[in-house]
Design an enzyme around this catalytic site. Structure first.
Site, short mmCIF file in Angstrom:
data_model
loop_
_atom_site.label_atom_id
_atom_site.label_comp_id
_atom_site.label_asym_id
_atom_site.label_seq_id
_atom_site.Cartn_x
_atom_site.Cartn_y
_atom_site.Cartn_z
N LYS A 193 0.80 -1.23 0.00
CA LYS A 193 0.00 0.00 0.00
C LYS A 193 0.83 1.28 0.00
O LYS A 193 1.80 1.41 0.75
CB LYS A 193 -0.92 0.01 1.22
N GLY A 373 10.50 -0.67 11.99
CA GLY A 373 9.93 0.67 12.14
C GLY A 373 10.97 1.78 12.22
O GLY A 373 10.81 2.85 11.63
#
Length: 391
Positions: A193, A373
């Site tokens: 995405k 992350g």
């Protein structure tokens, strides 16, 4: 930015609070992958060699600020002792007196820092308590550096601080890739995405010379150009955003590379019947699941022109053959250029590591980050609190 390393610190006779990442997978009480434990060995060994006592601070799982026996670092203790080849003193409730009573060459493991709600709140009281346990602070957990927690950021302001060996290697690799890279720089950004990587794409179009977009993300860019992507994964509501990023690339002189041909199928399963078509010829009832061979050739030409490569995300649905072909081929080509010294290659992010491992390319890349992350936030141009606190 300037940060100190273990080479800059006098550790003889010092208690060294060492933030590590040993958040390893455990099944039925046994560690199933000790990679993260292995990565901290150079730092722990170095502290011991310099006459210091490593006091290891770490989190394990997500206990949400309460003690949970299933997330106790006691579970990791046997694997840690095996990797170090020595006993490790486990402290559920650490105190300076208890630590000072140990011999200088002891190694201490403190219970899960996240058992206290004060850790994730970065409570000054917890930072002060942790600082009272040692004389020097060493952060070796880049993977937790994007979190401003008591053990990653708060304590670093209260005592002499430095980066551990693993953190140092990560920061030097990242500086080489985006901070002060040898140009031209090419970035590969793939994955499902666009919405999860907006900040990343916006930052990279200003920093790199070529940006290759792959995976499901590429479908959104293709659809934004008016190309019918059939039943492919696509965020049609982000068409305007994709066009803005493409326009920004033109304005900054960043060459944007999208698939020229694609591999399509009617179903997403192992060995599904598939065909390769030009990007604009995707059948209305099919899904784009990988980049085609012409796209891969185009990508490899970009790698040939580049001196530095940053890679995050696969080029297709790499988990299932035959939709792993583009990722495998491009990764193998980048690995070959890296091995011959023609390319500095840095890669990171969960799926990326898995994809490069599957392609047998990982060992030839210059640096592979397992930080997830933190690696992404660094690529997005964000300040990482755990790194900034060492400056």
């Amino acid at each position: 930015m300037a940060w100190k390393t273990l080479d800059d610190m006098d550790l003889a006779g010092k208690r060294v609070l060492t933030r590590v990442d040993i958040n390893v997978p455990v099944d039925k009480g046994r560690v199933t992958d000790a990679t993260r434990i292995t990565r901290i060995l150079p730092t722990v060994t170095d502290i011991l060699d310099k006459g210091g006592t490593p006091i290891l601070l770490a989190h394990f799982g997500r206990p949400k600020g309460k003690p949970d026996p299933e997330m106790s670092l006691k579970l990791v203790l046997p694997a840690l002792q095996e990797a170090l080849g020595r006993d490790v003193t486990f402290m559920e409730r650490p105190s300076r007196d208890a630590i000072d009573a140990l011999p200088t060459n002891a190694v201490v493991l403190v219970e899960n820092t996240r058992f206290s709600p004060m850790e994730e709140a970065n409570d000054p009281k917890m930072a002060q308590f942790l600082a009272s346990l040692g004389d020097v602070y060493c952060n070796d957990a880049f993977s937790a550096a994007h979190r401003a927690h008591a053990s990653t950021e708060g304590v670093a302001h209260l005592m002499p601080s430095c980066a551990g060996r693993s953190m140092e290697a990560e920061l030097r690799a990242l500086e080489k890739a985006l901070g002060d890279p040898v140009r031209p720089v090419v970035a590969v950004v793939g994955g499902a995405k666009v919405s999860t990587k907006l900040d990343l794409l916006s930052n990279l179009v200003e920093k790199v010379d070529m940006l290759i977009i792959g995976g499901g993300m590429a479908n959104t860019f293709l659809a934004a150009q008016g190309i019918d992507v059939g039943k492919s994964l696509c965020e049609h509501d982000l068409a305007d955003t994709a066009r803005e990023i493409a326009d920004k690339a033109v304005a900054t002189g960043c060459e944007l590379l999208l698939p020229r041909d694609v591999v399509v199928a009617r179903e997403f399963k192992e060995g599904a019947e598939s065909e390769t078509v030009k990007t604009e010829d995707c059948p209305a009832d099919a899904m784009i699941l990988d980049a085609g061979p012409d796209s891969v050739a185009h990508i490899c030409q970009a790698f040939d022109r580049a001196r530095t490569l940053i890679w995050n995300g696969p080029l297709g649905a790499f988990e299932i053959a035959p939709f792993d072909a583009a990722t495998n081929a491009a990764a193998a080509y980048a690995a070959g250029l890296s091995s011959s010294g023609k390319l500095v290659s840095v890669a990171g992010g969960g799926d990326t590591v898995a994809a490069l491992n599957k392609a047998d390319a990982s060992e030839s890349f210059t640096y592979i980050s397992t930080a997830g992350g933190a690696f992404l936030e660094w690529m997005e141009g964000k300040t990482l609190p755990g790194v900034a606190a060492l400056g």
